[in-house]
Design an enzyme around this catalytic site. Structure first.
Site, PDB file in Angstrom:
ATOM      1  N   ASN A  14     -24.476   2.179 -12.504  1.00  0.00           N
ATOM      2  CA  ASN A  14     -24.427   0.723 -12.397  1.00  0.00           C
ATOM      3  C   ASN A  14     -25.630   0.214 -11.613  1.00  0.00           C
ATOM      4  O   ASN A  14     -26.117   0.855 -10.675  1.00  0.00           O
ATOM      5  CB  ASN A  14     -23.104   0.225 -11.804  1.00  0.00           C
ATOM      6  CG  ASN A  14     -22.758   0.833 -10.461  1.00  0.00           C
ATOM      7  OD1 ASN A  14     -23.112   1.963 -10.154  1.00  0.00           O
ATOM      8  ND2 ASN A  14     -22.044   0.072  -9.655  1.00  0.00           N
ATOM      9  N   ILE A  15     -26.117  -0.936 -12.050  1.00  0.00           N
ATOM     10  CA  ILE A  15     -27.284  -1.559 -11.416  1.00  0.00           C
ATOM     11  C   ILE A  15     -26.927  -3.019 -11.135  1.00  0.00           C
ATOM     12  O   ILE A  15     -26.717  -3.806 -12.078  1.00  0.00           O
ATOM     13  CB  ILE A  15     -28.529  -1.472 -12.332  1.00  0.00           C
ATOM     14  CG1 ILE A  15     -28.820  -0.004 -12.678  1.00  0.00           C
ATOM     15  CG2 ILE A  15     -29.737  -2.122 -11.642  1.00  0.00           C
ATOM     16  CD1 ILE A  15     -29.893   0.197 -13.746  1.00  0.00           C
ATOM     17  N   GLU A  16     -26.807  -3.331  -9.860  1.00  0.00           N
ATOM     18  CA  GLU A  16     -26.439  -4.692  -9.459  1.00  0.00           C
ATOM     19  C   GLU A  16     -27.704  -5.488  -9.171  1.00  0.00           C
ATOM     20  O   GLU A  16     -28.792  -4.915  -9.056  1.00  0.00           O
ATOM     21  CB  GLU A  16     -25.531  -4.623  -8.223  1.00  0.00           C
ATOM     22  CG  GLU A  16     -24.266  -3.824  -8.532  1.00  0.00           C
ATOM     23  CD  GLU A  16     -23.281  -3.740  -7.390  1.00  0.00           C
ATOM     24  OE1 GLU A  16     -23.650  -4.073  -6.235  1.00  0.00           O
ATOM     25  OE2 GLU A  16     -22.131  -3.333  -7.663  1.00  0.00           O
ATOM     26  N   CYS A  49     -23.080  -2.359 -15.994  1.00  0.00           N
ATOM     27  CA  CYS A  49     -22.254  -1.183 -15.695  1.00  0.00           C
ATOM     28  C   CYS A  49     -22.933   0.098 -16.174  1.00  0.00           C
ATOM     29  O   CYS A  49     -23.742   0.096 -17.111  1.00  0.00           O
ATOM     30  CB  CYS A  49     -20.913  -1.281 -16.403  1.00  0.00           C
ATOM     31  SG  CYS A  49     -19.893  -2.645 -15.854  1.00  0.00           S
ATOM     32  N   GLU A  55     -21.755   2.491 -17.967  1.00  0.00           N
ATOM     33  CA  GLU A  55     -21.482   2.842 -19.364  1.00  0.00           C
ATOM     34  C   GLU A  55     -22.486   2.186 -20.298  1.00  0.00           C
ATOM     35  O   GLU A  55     -23.006   2.811 -21.231  1.00  0.00           O
ATOM     36  CB  GLU A  55     -20.072   2.383 -19.772  1.00  0.00           C
ATOM     37  CG  GLU A  55     -18.945   3.046 -18.997  1.00  0.00           C
ATOM     38  CD  GLU A  55     -18.527   2.289 -17.746  1.00  0.00           C
ATOM     39  OE1 GLU A  55     -19.399   1.748 -17.047  1.00  0.00           O
ATOM     40  OE2 GLU A  55     -17.323   2.247 -17.470  1.00  0.00           O
ATOM     41  N   CYS A 105     -14.805  -1.607 -17.882  1.00  0.00           N
ATOM     42  CA  CYS A 105     -14.457  -3.034 -17.904  1.00  0.00           C
ATOM     43  C   CYS A 105     -14.371  -3.511 -19.353  1.00  0.00           C
ATOM     44  O   CYS A 105     -14.734  -2.796 -20.297  1.00  0.00           O
ATOM     45  CB  CYS A 105     -15.497  -3.842 -17.127  1.00  0.00           C
ATOM     46  SG  CYS A 105     -17.029  -4.108 -18.041  1.00  0.00           S
ATOM     47  N   CYS A 141     -17.652  -3.402 -21.377  1.00  0.00           N
ATOM     48  CA  CYS A 141     -18.022  -2.038 -21.768  1.00  0.00           C
ATOM     49  C   CYS A 141     -17.108  -1.504 -22.865  1.00  0.00           C
ATOM     50  O   CYS A 141     -17.561  -0.762 -23.744  1.00  0.00           O
ATOM     51  CB  CYS A 141     -17.998  -1.115 -20.554  1.00  0.00           C
ATOM     52  SG  CYS A 141     -19.381  -1.434 -19.433  1.00  0.00           S
TER      53      CYS A 141
HETATM   54  N1  THU Z   1     -18.713  -0.870 -12.826  1.00  0.00           N
HETATM   55  C1  THU Z   1     -19.226   0.062 -13.683  1.00  0.00           C
HETATM   56  O1  THU Z   1     -20.417   0.400 -13.622  1.00  0.00           O
HETATM   57  N2  THU Z   1     -18.403   0.612 -14.598  1.00  0.00           N
HETATM   58  C2  THU Z   1     -17.051   0.417 -14.643  1.00  0.00           C
HETATM   59  O2  THU Z   1     -16.382   1.047 -15.456  1.00  0.00           O
HETATM   60  C3  THU Z   1     -16.421  -0.542 -13.723  1.00  0.00           C
HETATM   61  C4  THU Z   1     -17.347  -1.346 -12.886  1.00  0.00           C
HETATM   62  C5  THU Z   1     -19.590  -1.412 -11.770  1.00  0.00           C
HETATM   63  C6  THU Z   1     -20.065  -2.808 -11.922  1.00  0.00           C
HETATM   64  C7  THU Z   1     -20.337  -3.199 -10.488  1.00  0.00           C
HETATM   65  O3  THU Z   1     -21.644  -2.769 -10.124  1.00  0.00           O
HETATM   66  C8  THU Z   1     -19.352  -2.392  -9.678  1.00  0.00           C
HETATM   67  O4  THU Z   1     -18.895  -1.353 -10.541  1.00  0.00           O
HETATM   68  C9  THU Z   1     -18.157  -3.191  -9.183  1.00  0.00           C
HETATM   69  O5  THU Z   1     -17.576  -3.892 -10.220  1.00  0.00           O
END
Ligand code: THU
Length: 135
Positions: free
Chosen positions: A48-50, A59, A61, A92, A95
Site C-alpha cells: 500500500n502507498i498512502e 492498496c 492488491e 477492500c 480491490c
Molecule cells: N489497504 C490495503 O492495502 N489493502 C487492503 O486489503 C486493505 C487496506 C491499505 C490502504 C491503506 O493504506 C491502509 O491499508 C488502511 O486502510
C-alpha cells in the site's frame, strides 16, 4: 500425513510478506503486502502507498495487479494479501472489483506474519459481480 493444502501458495505468500516491507503507510501505520501470480508463472508484488490527500491512497492488491498488467500479463491464478494483524484483512471493495475484473474467479489468500492463512475466492468476496459482460 496429509500434505499442507496451502503449500502451493507458499511462494506467493512469502513474496507478499516481502513486499509489505516496502509499504508506505505513514498515516495509517497499517502495512499491507500483496502478490499476484500470473499465467506466465511470474509473480508480481505490491504494497500500500498512502499520500497526504489520503484519498489517493492505493492498496497493495491494486499495485500488484497494475504492475502485472503494465508488464503485459492478462491472466492470473492466485493473489495473496498479508498484514500484521490477527484478524485477517480482506481486500477492500475497490480491490474486489479490480481482482474480479482482471483476475476472474481465483483463490484469494488472506494471511498474516504469524502464518495464519484463510483461502477465499474472488467470486465469494464479490457476489453478483459487475463487469464488462454487462456493457
Ligand atoms: N489497504 C490495503 O492495502 N489493502 C487492503 O486489503 C486493505 C487496506 C491499505 C490502504 C491503506 O493504506 C491502509 O491499508 C488502511 O486502510
Amino acid at each position: 500425513m496429509a500434505g499442507n493444502p496451502m503449500s502451493e501458495f507458499e511462494g506467493l505468500i512469502s513474496a507478499a510478506k516481502q513486499a509489505r516491507e516496502n509499504a508506505y503507510a505513514p498515516f495509517s501505520n497499517f502495512r499491507v503486502g500483496a502478490a499476484v501470480r500470473a499465467g506466465s508463472g511470474r509473480t508480481y508484488t505490491g504494497c500500500n502507498i498512502e499520500n497526504a490527500t489520503l484519498g489517493l491512497t492505493i492498496c497493495a492488491e491494486r499495485v500488484a495487479i497494475f504492475k502485472a498488467m503494465s508488464e503485459g500479463e492478462r491472466d492470473f491464478d492466485a493473489i495473496a494479501v498479508v498484514t500484521d494483524v490477527d484478524r485477517l484483512t480482506p481486500p477492500c471493495g475497490a480491490c474486489r472489483q479490480i481482482i474480479w475484473e482482471f483476475c476472474g474467479d481465483i483463490p484469494v489468500l488472506l494471511t498474516n506474519l504469524e502464518g495464519k492463512v484463510e483461502k477465499e475466492t474472488s467470486a465469494g468476496l464479490l457476489p453478483r459481480q459487475f463487469d464488462s459482460s454487462f456493457l
